[in-house]
Every structure is written in C-alpha cells, then in structure tokens.
Design a protein around this motif. Structure first.
Motif, PDB file in Angstrom:
ATOM      1  N   SER A  29     -16.448  22.753  79.600  1.00 31.22           N
ATOM      2  CA  SER A  29     -16.943  23.804  80.478  1.00 31.22           C
ATOM      3  C   SER A  29     -16.364  25.155  80.078  1.00 31.22           C
ATOM      4  CB  SER A  29     -16.530  23.458  81.916  1.00 31.22           C
ATOM      5  OG  SER A  29     -16.965  24.428  82.808  1.00 31.22           O
ATOM      6  N   VAL A  30     -16.915  26.216  80.634  1.00 24.00           N
ATOM      7  CA  VAL A  30     -16.395  27.556  80.346  1.00 24.00           C
ATOM      8  C   VAL A  30     -15.169  27.886  81.188  1.00 24.00           C
ATOM      9  CG1 VAL A  30     -18.625  28.456  79.603  1.00 24.00           C
ATOM     10  CG2 VAL A  30     -17.948  28.677  82.003  1.00 24.00           C
ATOM     11  N   GLN A  31     -14.967  27.124  82.264  1.00 20.99           N
ATOM     12  CA  GLN A  31     -13.832  27.394  83.150  1.00 20.99           C
ATOM     13  C   GLN A  31     -13.351  26.092  83.775  1.00 20.99           C
ATOM     14  OE1 GLN A  31     -14.418  29.201  87.145  1.00 20.99           O
ATOM     15  NE2 GLN A  31     -13.180  30.920  86.369  1.00 20.99           N
ATOM     16  N   GLY A  32     -12.032  25.998  83.880  1.00 17.75           N
ATOM     17  CA  GLY A  32     -11.407  24.914  84.617  1.00 17.75           C
ATOM     18  C   GLY A  32     -10.480  25.541  85.637  1.00 17.75           C
ATOM     19  N   ALA A  33     -10.288  24.872  86.761  1.00 16.51           N
ATOM     20  CA  ALA A  33      -9.395  25.399  87.792  1.00 16.51           C
ATOM     21  C   ALA A  33      -8.677  24.255  88.477  1.00 16.51           C
ATOM     22  CB  ALA A  33     -10.171  26.217  88.818  1.00 16.51           C
ATOM     23  N   SER A  34      -7.537  24.577  89.013  1.00 14.54           N
ATOM     24  CA  SER A  34      -6.783  23.622  89.804  1.00 14.54           C
ATOM     25  C   SER A  34      -6.110  24.393  90.928  1.00 14.54           C
ATOM     26  CB  SER A  34      -5.735  22.918  88.938  1.00 14.54           C
ATOM     27  OG  SER A  34      -5.015  21.969  89.692  1.00 14.54           O
ATOM     28  N   VAL A  35      -6.089  23.789  92.103  1.00 12.84           N
ATOM     29  CA  VAL A  35      -5.412  24.405  93.242  1.00 12.84           C
ATOM     30  C   VAL A  35      -4.382  23.428  93.794  1.00 12.84           C
ATOM     31  CG1 VAL A  35      -7.426  25.817  93.833  1.00 12.84           C
ATOM     32  CG2 VAL A  35      -7.086  23.642  94.994  1.00 12.84           C
ATOM     33  N   ARG A  36      -3.317  23.985  94.360  1.00 12.97           N
ATOM     34  CA  ARG A  36      -2.315  23.179  95.065  1.00 12.97           C
ATOM     35  C   ARG A  36      -2.352  23.637  96.513  1.00 12.97           C
ATOM     36  NH1 ARG A  36       1.848  24.458  92.294  1.00 12.97           N
ATOM     37  NH2 ARG A  36       2.728  26.018  93.682  1.00 12.97           N
ATOM     38  N   ASP A  37      -2.535  22.676  97.418  1.00 17.75           N
ATOM     39  CA  ASP A  37      -2.593  23.054  98.826  1.00 17.75           C
ATOM     40  C   ASP A  37      -1.195  23.104  99.440  1.00 17.75           C
ATOM     41  OD1 ASP A  37      -1.861  20.439  99.693  1.00 17.75           O
ATOM     42  OD2 ASP A  37      -3.920  19.886 100.191  1.00 17.75           O
ATOM     43  N   THR A  38      -1.119  23.539 100.676  1.00 16.87           N
ATOM     44  CA  THR A  38       0.179  23.719 101.324  1.00 16.87           C
ATOM     45  C   THR A  38       0.857  22.392 101.654  1.00 16.87           C
ATOM     46  OG1 THR A  38      -0.964  24.018 103.446  1.00 16.87           O
ATOM     47  CG2 THR A  38      -0.312  26.015 102.260  1.00 16.87           C
ATOM     48  N   ASP A  39       0.136  21.287 101.486  1.00 16.90           N
ATOM     49  CA  ASP A  39       0.740  19.958 101.634  1.00 16.90           C
ATOM     50  C   ASP A  39       1.218  19.409 100.291  1.00 16.90           C
ATOM     51  OD1 ASP A  39       0.316  19.898 104.382  1.00 16.90           O
ATOM     52  OD2 ASP A  39      -1.628  18.879 104.196  1.00 16.90           O
ATOM     53  N   GLY A  40       1.006  20.173  99.199  1.00 16.07           N
ATOM     54  CA  GLY A  40       1.447  19.758  97.871  1.00 16.07           C
ATOM     55  C   GLY A  40       0.424  18.967  97.077  1.00 16.07           C
ATOM     56  N   ARG A  41      -0.760  18.752  97.648  1.00 15.54           N
ATOM     57  CA  ARG A  41      -1.807  18.011  96.931  1.00 15.54           C
ATOM     58  C   ARG A  41      -2.508  18.942  95.936  1.00 15.54           C
ATOM     59  NH1 ARG A  41      -4.751  15.852 102.246  1.00 15.54           N
ATOM     60  NH2 ARG A  41      -4.526  18.085 102.592  1.00 15.54           N
ATOM     61  N   THR A  42      -2.970  18.377  94.821  1.00 20.40           N
ATOM     62  CA  THR A  42      -3.662  19.174  93.808  1.00 20.40           C
ATOM     63  C   THR A  42      -5.096  18.693  93.636  1.00 20.40           C
ATOM     64  OG1 THR A  42      -2.849  17.736  92.040  1.00 20.40           O
ATOM     65  CG2 THR A  42      -1.561  19.720  92.527  1.00 20.40           C
ATOM     66  N   TYR A  43      -5.945  19.645  93.277  1.00 19.70           N
ATOM     67  CA  TYR A  43      -7.362  19.381  93.053  1.00 19.70           C
ATOM     68  C   TYR A  43      -7.762  20.117  91.789  1.00 19.70           C
ATOM     69  CZ  TYR A  43      -6.756  18.470  98.010  1.00 19.70           C
ATOM     70  OH  TYR A  43      -6.286  18.013  99.211  1.00 19.70           O
ATOM     71  N   ALA A  44      -8.374  19.415  90.852  1.00 19.93           N
ATOM     72  CA  ALA A  44      -8.802  20.022  89.589  1.00 19.93           C
ATOM     73  C   ALA A  44     -10.317  19.927  89.486  1.00 19.93           C
ATOM     74  CB  ALA A  44      -8.142  19.315  88.411  1.00 19.93           C
ATOM     75  N   ALA A  45     -10.919  20.966  88.914  1.00 17.54           N
ATOM     76  CA  ALA A  45     -12.375  21.009  88.832  1.00 17.54           C
ATOM     77  C   ALA A  45     -12.819  21.815  87.618  1.00 17.54           C
ATOM     78  CB  ALA A  45     -12.942  21.633  90.103  1.00 17.54           C
ATOM     79  N   ALA A  46     -14.082  21.640  87.279  1.00 22.55           N
ATOM     80  CA  ALA A  46     -14.710  22.408  86.209  1.00 22.55           C
ATOM     81  C   ALA A  46     -15.943  23.095  86.780  1.00 22.55           C
ATOM     82  CB  ALA A  46     -15.103  21.483  85.062  1.00 22.55           C
ATOM     83  N   THR A  47     -16.463  24.035  86.033  1.00 27.53           N
ATOM     84  CA  THR A  47     -17.675  24.748  86.423  1.00 27.53           C
ATOM     85  C   THR A  47     -18.827  23.763  86.607  1.00 27.53           C
ATOM     86  OG1 THR A  47     -16.936  26.622  85.114  1.00 27.53           O
ATOM     87  CG2 THR A  47     -19.271  26.571  85.702  1.00 27.53           C
ATOM     88  N   VAL A  48     -19.644  23.995  87.623  1.00 26.37           N
ATOM     89  CA  VAL A  48     -20.866  23.226  87.847  1.00 26.37           C
ATOM     90  C   VAL A  48     -22.030  24.144  87.506  1.00 26.37           C
ATOM     91  CG1 VAL A  48     -22.325  22.100  89.567  1.00 26.37           C
ATOM     92  CG2 VAL A  48     -19.829  21.804  89.650  1.00 26.37           C
ATOM     93  N   ASP A  49     -22.853  23.726  86.555  1.00 26.41           N
ATOM     94  CA  ASP A  49     -23.985  24.550  86.127  1.00 26.41           C
ATOM     95  C   ASP A  49     -25.229  23.668  86.042  1.00 26.41           C
ATOM     96  OD1 ASP A  49     -25.601  26.563  85.212  1.00 26.41           O
ATOM     97  OD2 ASP A  49     -24.639  26.737  83.246  1.00 26.41           O
ATOM     98  N   LEU A  50     -25.816  23.413  87.201  1.00 26.45           N
ATOM     99  CA  LEU A  50     -27.038  22.621  87.296  1.00 26.45           C
ATOM    100  C   LEU A  50     -28.203  23.552  87.603  1.00 26.45           C
ATOM    101  CD1 LEU A  50     -25.640  19.752  89.562  1.00 26.45           C
ATOM    102  CD2 LEU A  50     -25.931  19.714  87.078  1.00 26.45           C
ATOM    103  N   ASP A  51     -29.409  23.028  87.500  1.00 29.86           N
ATOM    104  CA  ASP A  51     -30.576  23.854  87.807  1.00 29.86           C
ATOM    105  C   ASP A  51     -30.521  24.422  89.224  1.00 29.86           C
ATOM    106  OD1 ASP A  51     -31.635  23.439  85.298  1.00 29.86           O
ATOM    107  OD2 ASP A  51     -32.935  21.788  85.924  1.00 29.86           O
TER     108      ASP A  51
END
Length: 117
Positions: A29-51
């Motif tokens: 993908s052109v971009q990847g991201a990850s966030v950490r929430d205030t409980d310490g959990r992490t979530y990773a994702a990539a760009t979604v490019d659908l019609d």
C-alpha cells in the motif's frame, strides 16, 4: 529538524512504527498506520482503495480502535504517504492527552513528529 532530534526512544513508539511499516509492506500500500490506545492496545492498518470505499491507513486504524471500544489514543505512527489534514482531524476526534504522530518514510526512518495538544 533532523531525524536524530525527533527519533523515538520509547519501545512502545518503536513498536507502532514497526507495525505501521509492516502493514504498508504486507499489502504493498501507499500508507501504513498503527495507533496505540489509552489502554495500551495497538491497531495496524493499510490504505483501503476500493471502487466504493477509500480510506487512508490512519482512518482505518482509528476506526479499528473505535470499533474495539478504545477510549482514546496515546500515539500514532504513519509510514509511507504523510498524514493529511483529514487524518490528523480523525486522530483528534479520538485523541487522549499529548498524542504524538510519528511520520516515517517507507524504510521506517522518522521524518516528522506531530504533537497534538
């Protein structure tokens, strides 16, 4: 500002940077991201490019956190394409206090640090 002056030292920040870069590389993908929430959990994702659905990696990662019940964010990492004003607005919608957005190139080298107050 040079990368040496803004490079993270917290292992948890290094972790989300790695997760963002991995999400981008895994999906080519052109971009990847990850966030950490205030409980310490992490979530990773990539760009979604659908019609019929187009979301940045930041938007997807924040949506994943929200749908998992995250009360707020501690930090965000974005690899590849830099976050847009819309991305930062989405982060601001869920942010905690003193959220830092780490921006890296495709190799994982920090190129910017945005502090949201």
């Amino acid at each position: 500002m040079t990368a040496e002056l803004i490079a993270p030292t917290d292992p948890e920040d290094l972790k989300i940077i790695t997760l963002a870069r991995s999400a981008m590389a895994r999906t080519q993908s052109v971009q990847g991201a990850s966030v950490r929430d205030t409980d310490g959990r992490t979530y990773a994702a990539a760009t979604v490019d659908l019609d019929h659905l187009k979301l940045s990696a930041v938007q997807v990662a924040v949506a994943m956190a929200v749908s998992s019940g995250a009360p707020g964010l501690e930090a965000v990492a974005v690899s590849g394409a830099a976050p847009t004003a819309d991305d930062l607005a989405v982060v601001s919608d869920l942010r905690g206090s003193g959220v830092v957005v780490w921006v890296t190139d495709t190799q994982g080298t920090v190129t910017d640090r945005v502090a949201l107050t």
